[in-house]
Scaffold this active site. Structure first.
Site, short mmCIF file in Angstrom:
data_model
loop_
_atom_site.label_atom_id
_atom_site.label_comp_id
_atom_site.label_asym_id
_atom_site.label_seq_id
_atom_site.Cartn_x
_atom_site.Cartn_y
_atom_site.Cartn_z
CE LYS A 35 -0.15 3.26 -3.42
NZ LYS A 35 -0.75 2.52 -3.43
C1 E4P Z 1 -2.32 1.79 -6.96
O1 E4P Z 1 -1.51 2.21 -6.03
C2 E4P Z 1 -4.13 2.31 -6.63
O2 E4P Z 1 -3.81 1.84 -4.73
C3 E4P Z 1 -5.01 0.87 -7.28
O3 E4P Z 1 -4.77 0.71 -9.09
C4 E4P Z 1 -6.78 1.40 -6.68
O4 E4P Z 1 -7.22 0.39 -8.01
P1 E4P Z 1 -8.67 0.20 -7.11
O5 E4P Z 1 -9.73 1.32 -7.75
O6 E4P Z 1 -9.35 -0.95 -8.09
O7 E4P Z 1 -9.34 0.10 -6.03
#
Ligand code: E4P
Length: 298
Positions: free
Chosen positions: A115
């Protein structure tokens, strides 16, 4: 509890940093296609939290080893949508530094996705990665222009690339995050299909059903949302499903208009700046640092 009889076309990913949660979801649904993690979720892993609350702090290398241990425990529980592992980056981290981390993280498990944040340096790191067949997930995506840049920057990829629009965080500021998913899907329908939409920052069942209805290729949600889905016997949206986004006070969320963008342009043409991407990086840095020794150099 009923078993999962009709699967959505959208792949099922658990958003978390605790293998036990992944296992719990898998026991309910019978299948988990993948997992997404991030620095905030890793800092909330029960073992990391208990170490930190008993006074231990990690060096960056120890923190990375913890992350690796967690990812290696999750990897066999999930399928080919893989485990997304996020590089640690702040505003000074160069693409080369992100890529070096990404290369190491990609070697941890056979189903890894690295990522990178949707920033100029993050996209340069993604370009370097796809050239070396390292699978990538571009995170903290809040605009259609960012998604267009992801598409253009990774055109050479021989493997699917993920882009993660964060619906919940757009909702939090009154914009209809589901529109962003719809707009990106519409824009990509004219493309070559190499970028898959991973609906992220899902907070409740309606988000999940909305992502299914839009045929997002993947959706990641916290265990509690998948548990609610299972408790309600795995509902799928019907043809008449209409997502209605509301804010916490019950007001309709502001629509996000579709933009006509040319995917054949160079990625650097697109204005990829977004306030929420900046805030997201700041938050990840803070959560990462909260587990580190004061003196540790990041
Ligand atoms: C996933 O890849 C993201 O990091 C995650 O869904 C973020 O979610 P949040 O906005 O609830 O922190």
């Amino acid at each position: 509890m009923d078993a999962l009889i009709r699967r959505p076309k959208t792949k099922i990913l658990v958003d978390g940093g605790d293998p036990q949660e992944t296992l719990r979801v898998k026991n309910l649904t019978g299948v988990v296609d993948g997992q997404t993690t991030n620095p905030t979720l890793i800092s909330k892993n029960p073992e990391v939290r208990s170490e930190v609350s008993s006074g231990r702090k990690f060096t960056p290398r120890e923190e990375l080893d913890e992350y690796k241990k967690i990812v290696q425990a999750i990897s066999p529980l999930v399928g080919d949508a893989g485990v997304s592992i996020e590089v640690f980056s702040d505003f000074n981290t160069t693409a080369e530094e992100m890529f070096a981390q990404g290369k190491e993280m990609f070697s941890w498990v056979s189903n890894a996705y690295v990522k990178y944040p949707c920033t100029h340096e993050g996209l340069r790191a993604a370009q370097m990665s796809v050239e070396q067949a390292i699978r990538v997930n571009i995170t903290l995506c809040f605009s259609q222009k960012q998604a267009a840049a992801v598409y253009a920057a990774t055109k050479q990829s021989k493997q699917p690339v993920y882009v993660s629009p964060f619906l919940g965080r757009l909702d939090d500021r009154g914009e209809n995050g589901m529109d962003l998913v719809a707009n990106i899907k519409k824009m990509f329908s004219a493309g070559d299909g190499h970028v898959l939409v991973l609906a992220a920052s899902i907070r409740h069942l309606d988000h999940l059903l909305g992502a299914f209805a839009l045929h997002a290729e993947l959706a990641t949600a916290p265990a509690k949302v998948w548990e609610e889905w299972a408790a309600k016997s795995f509902p799928l949206p019907g043809d008449d499903f209409a997502y209605q986004g509301h804010d916490k006070s019950g007001n309709l969320l502001r629509p996000i208009p579709y933009e006509s963008l040319d995917l054949s342009q160079s990625w650097e043409i697109f204005d990829i700046r977004h306030e929420l991407t900046t805030k997201g990086i700041q938050q990840f840095v803070a959560d990462y640092k909260s587990t580190l020794k004061q003196s540790a150099k990041v």
